[in-house]
Design an enzyme around this catalytic site. Structure first.
Site, PDB file in Angstrom:
ATOM      1  N   ASP A 185       0.909  -1.139   0.000  1.00  0.00           N
ATOM      2  CA  ASP A 185       0.000   0.000   0.000  1.00  0.00           C
ATOM      3  C   ASP A 185       0.944   1.184   0.000  1.00  0.00           C
ATOM      4  O   ASP A 185       1.602   1.460   1.011  1.00  0.00           O
ATOM      5  CB  ASP A 185      -0.861   0.001   1.267  1.00  0.00           C
ATOM      6  N   HIS A 186       1.063   1.865  -1.131  1.00  0.00           N
ATOM      7  CA  HIS A 186       2.175   2.821  -1.228  1.00  0.00           C
ATOM      8  C   HIS A 186       2.053   3.970  -0.236  1.00  0.00           C
ATOM      9  O   HIS A 186       3.036   4.616   0.091  1.00  0.00           O
ATOM     10  CB  HIS A 186       2.371   3.313  -2.669  1.00  0.00           C
ATOM     11  N   HIS A 248      -5.750   2.909   1.377  1.00  0.00           N
ATOM     12  CA  HIS A 248      -4.938   4.031   1.870  1.00  0.00           C
ATOM     13  C   HIS A 248      -5.568   4.750   3.077  1.00  0.00           C
ATOM     14  O   HIS A 248      -4.914   4.967   4.086  1.00  0.00           O
ATOM     15  CB  HIS A 248      -4.735   5.067   0.766  1.00  0.00           C
TER      16      HIS A 248
HETATM   17  C1  BG6 Z   1      -3.502   5.149  -6.091  1.00  0.00           C
HETATM   18  C2  BG6 Z   1      -4.868   5.291  -6.677  1.00  0.00           C
HETATM   19  O1  BG6 Z   1      -3.424   4.020  -5.286  1.00  0.00           O
HETATM   20  O2  BG6 Z   1      -3.203   6.300  -5.324  1.00  0.00           O
HETATM   21  C3  BG6 Z   1      -4.981   6.548  -7.512  1.00  0.00           C
HETATM   22  O3  BG6 Z   1      -5.144   4.154  -7.485  1.00  0.00           O
HETATM   23  C4  BG6 Z   1      -4.543   7.747  -6.715  1.00  0.00           C
HETATM   24  O4  BG6 Z   1      -6.300   6.711  -7.996  1.00  0.00           O
HETATM   25  C5  BG6 Z   1      -3.188   7.500  -6.068  1.00  0.00           C
HETATM   26  O5  BG6 Z   1      -4.467   8.841  -7.597  1.00  0.00           O
HETATM   27  C6  BG6 Z   1      -2.796   8.624  -5.149  1.00  0.00           C
HETATM   28  O6  BG6 Z   1      -1.486   8.409  -4.722  1.00  0.00           O
HETATM   29  P1  BG6 Z   1      -0.464   9.591  -4.505  1.00  0.00           P
HETATM   30  O7  BG6 Z   1       0.791   8.934  -4.036  1.00  0.00           O
HETATM   31  O8  BG6 Z   1      -0.332  10.317  -5.785  1.00  0.00           O
HETATM   32  O9  BG6 Z   1      -1.070  10.445  -3.436  1.00  0.00           O
END
Ligand code: BG6
Length: 504
Positions: A185-186, A248
């Site tokens: 989960d980044h 997230h």
């Molecule tokens: C991703 C979603 O996991 O996270 C996207 O699939 C979203 O829809 C993105 O835009 C947001 O990540 P970050 O790191 O740009 O805040």
């Protein structure tokens, strides 16, 4: 840098399944290269890409160089550095189920050349319907067997509800043990998200007030100005609740709401998260609208540019019922949080790109200001700014200088950029370093993912059964009216997130 407390393995065999795809090109390889430049990869490592199309290692290297140029934090650097990395990239053309058979001999070669069996990481940069065949193929080639030295990395979407997640997970669990599976989960790799733990548990002043006695409610916002971009194929079947909330936002919630861990190890941390997920009050199917609101953007203006509505975006059905905005209320049935609502909201094409956790404290029990005093104060808040301009604000009520007694809310502001003066690593770098170190604390355990689905299932079902009156918010706004009503009903309101001064 970030690798200082992460052990670097002596030897590494990294297989990238789905090597020709966007994820590998845009996120995984650029992060890997940054890690390499930062000393986070061993001297003896090999990167073997596997994909279906017949291709050459040379073509793959060129393709990855382009990705690194565009997306890495540190850039390509000098030619020699890139070359030293690029010679380690190899390619095998194979169908997903044959990937294991294609990789086995190369792994054996590396083990022989390096004089030891390396740490093997299998990164499944492929759509989830291919996870099962990939795991099966790896296992058929015996590549799962060395449990301590063989790891599997997967990313969302991990199912689209509890049942589909269970099926997907069973396909992995048939061949790999939980200790081998790293579910990305980044957001958990984001520096400011990790800092939530440091803030809460390294500073004794917060813990005593971090509960229902002092906190009125918590609001978590992840707002994006971006639309669906070129991802309609995926997004149409997902929507904001699955795309952002299930993973997230609920992970951020866990970090705010969990009990202190006894140890900072993966199981202890994840046990504490599980405790809070399992304390979530179930949402009754008949009362979904009291707990959740959905929206879809129509046309509108963002920072002076006119934006199309979601239904006008490429690949989106003209009558699409997919939500691009979701707000949801969580109640946690435990001692710490009884009656303290958590409100989560996220959406695309909102007014600003901003993510924050806003912890709103209860008012003082008694206001004893001199007669005739004036006040322009609000609830005391601790705002953890996750993006942009990462940092935090403590919004305090203070006396305005002068003979008259007047109160005004003022910010005590901390900004990472100013305090540390280094660009933090990108989430994928942090998470890859953790995979190599065998540290699962930043990854989702299967039971957490299941608990999140289980809690959201009634909302997903109810929304699927009842078409919505979309579009219901304009691009460039803060979302639909129904989300305002959701929080207003409790006598509260969303507050405009804390924004940095815009640099035009
Ligand atoms: C991703 C979603 O996991 O996270 C996207 O699939 C979203 O829809 C993105 O835009 C947001 O990540 P970050 O790191 O740009 O805040």
């Amino acid at each position: 840098m970030q690798n200082q407390n992460h052990a670097v393995p002596a030897t590494l065999f990294l297989a990238l399944l789905g090597a020709a795809g966007d994820l590998a090109w845009r996120l995984v390889v650029p992060a890997l290269y940054d890690l390499y430049r930062d000393g986070g990869l061993p001297e003896r490592f090999a990167l073997v890409g596997v994909d279906r199309k017949p291709d050459t290692a040379e073509a793959l290297r060129e393709h990855y160089r382009d990705g690194v140029e565009r997306y890495s934090r540190l850039g390509v650097g000098d030619a020699a550095t890139w070359e030293a990395f690029a010679v380690r990239i190899d390619y095998r053309a194979a169908d997903i189920e044959q990937a294991g058979a294609a990789l086995g001999p190369r792994l054996a070669e590396c083990a022989l050349a390096w004089g030891e069996p390396p740490l093997a990481v299998y990164y499944l940069a492929v759509p989830p319907q291919l996870f099962g065949p990939a795991a099966r193929g790896l296992a058929a080639a015996g590549l799962e067997a060395e449990r301590a030295r063989s790891r599997l990395v997967v990313e969302k979407p991990l199912g689209r509800d509890l049942d589909s997640f269970r099926v997907l997970d069973a396909e992995l669990a048939a061949h790999f043990q939980e200790s081998q599976i790293y579910r990305m989960d980044h957001f958990l790799g984001k520096e400011t998200v990790q800092n939530l733990l440091a803030l809460r548990f390294a500073n004794p002043i917060f813990e005593p007030i971090w509960d229902r006695r002092y906190i009125d409610h918590v609001a978590i916002t992840v707002a994006e100005t971006l639309g669906v971009e070129h991802r309609a194929g995926y997004y149409e079947g997902a929507g904001a609740l699955r795309d952002m909330v299930q993973n997230h936002l609920l992970q951020i919630f866990c970090l705010v709401a969990m009990e202190p861990p006894a140890r900072f190890d993966a199981d202890n941390l994840r046990d504490r998260k599980m405790d809070v997920l399992s304390a979530l009050r179930p949402i009754p199917a008949a009362a979904v609208d009291e707990y959740a609101a959905r929206g879809q953007y129509g046309t509108g203006w963002i920072h002076g540019t006119q934006m199309p509505g979601y239904r006008q975006e490429e690949g989106v059905a003209t009558g699409s019922n997919t939500e691009t905005y979701a707000a949801i209320k969580l109640l946690v049935d435990n001692w710490r949080w009884q009656d303290v609502p958590f409100y989560l909201r996220t959406g695309k094409r909102l007014a600003e790109d901003v993510s924050e956790v806003s912890i709103r404290f209860r008012p003082v029990p008694h206001q004893a200001w001199p007669a005739g005093s004036s006040s322009d104060h609000g609830p005391v808040r601790l705002v953890l700014r996750l993006h942009p301009d990462e940092g935090m604000d403590l919004k305090l009520n203070l006396k305005v200088p002068g003979a008259h007694f007047a109160l005004r809310q003022q910010d005590l502001r901390f900004t990472y950029r100013e305090a540390f003066q280094v660009a933090p690593p990108k989430p994928y770098e942090t998470l890859l370093a953790a995979v190599l170190a065998g540290d699962q604390s930043l990854f989702m355990r299967a039971d957490q993912v299941a608990a999140a689905w289980e809690w959201l299932d009634p909302v997903l079902q109810s929304w699927a059964e009842r078409p919505a009156d979309f579009p219901n918010y304009a691009a460039g706004s803060w979302g639909p009216e129904s989300a305002e009503r959701l929080i207003n009903r409790d006598g509260r309101g969303w507050l405009t997130p804390t924004l940095p001064a815009r640099q035009e």
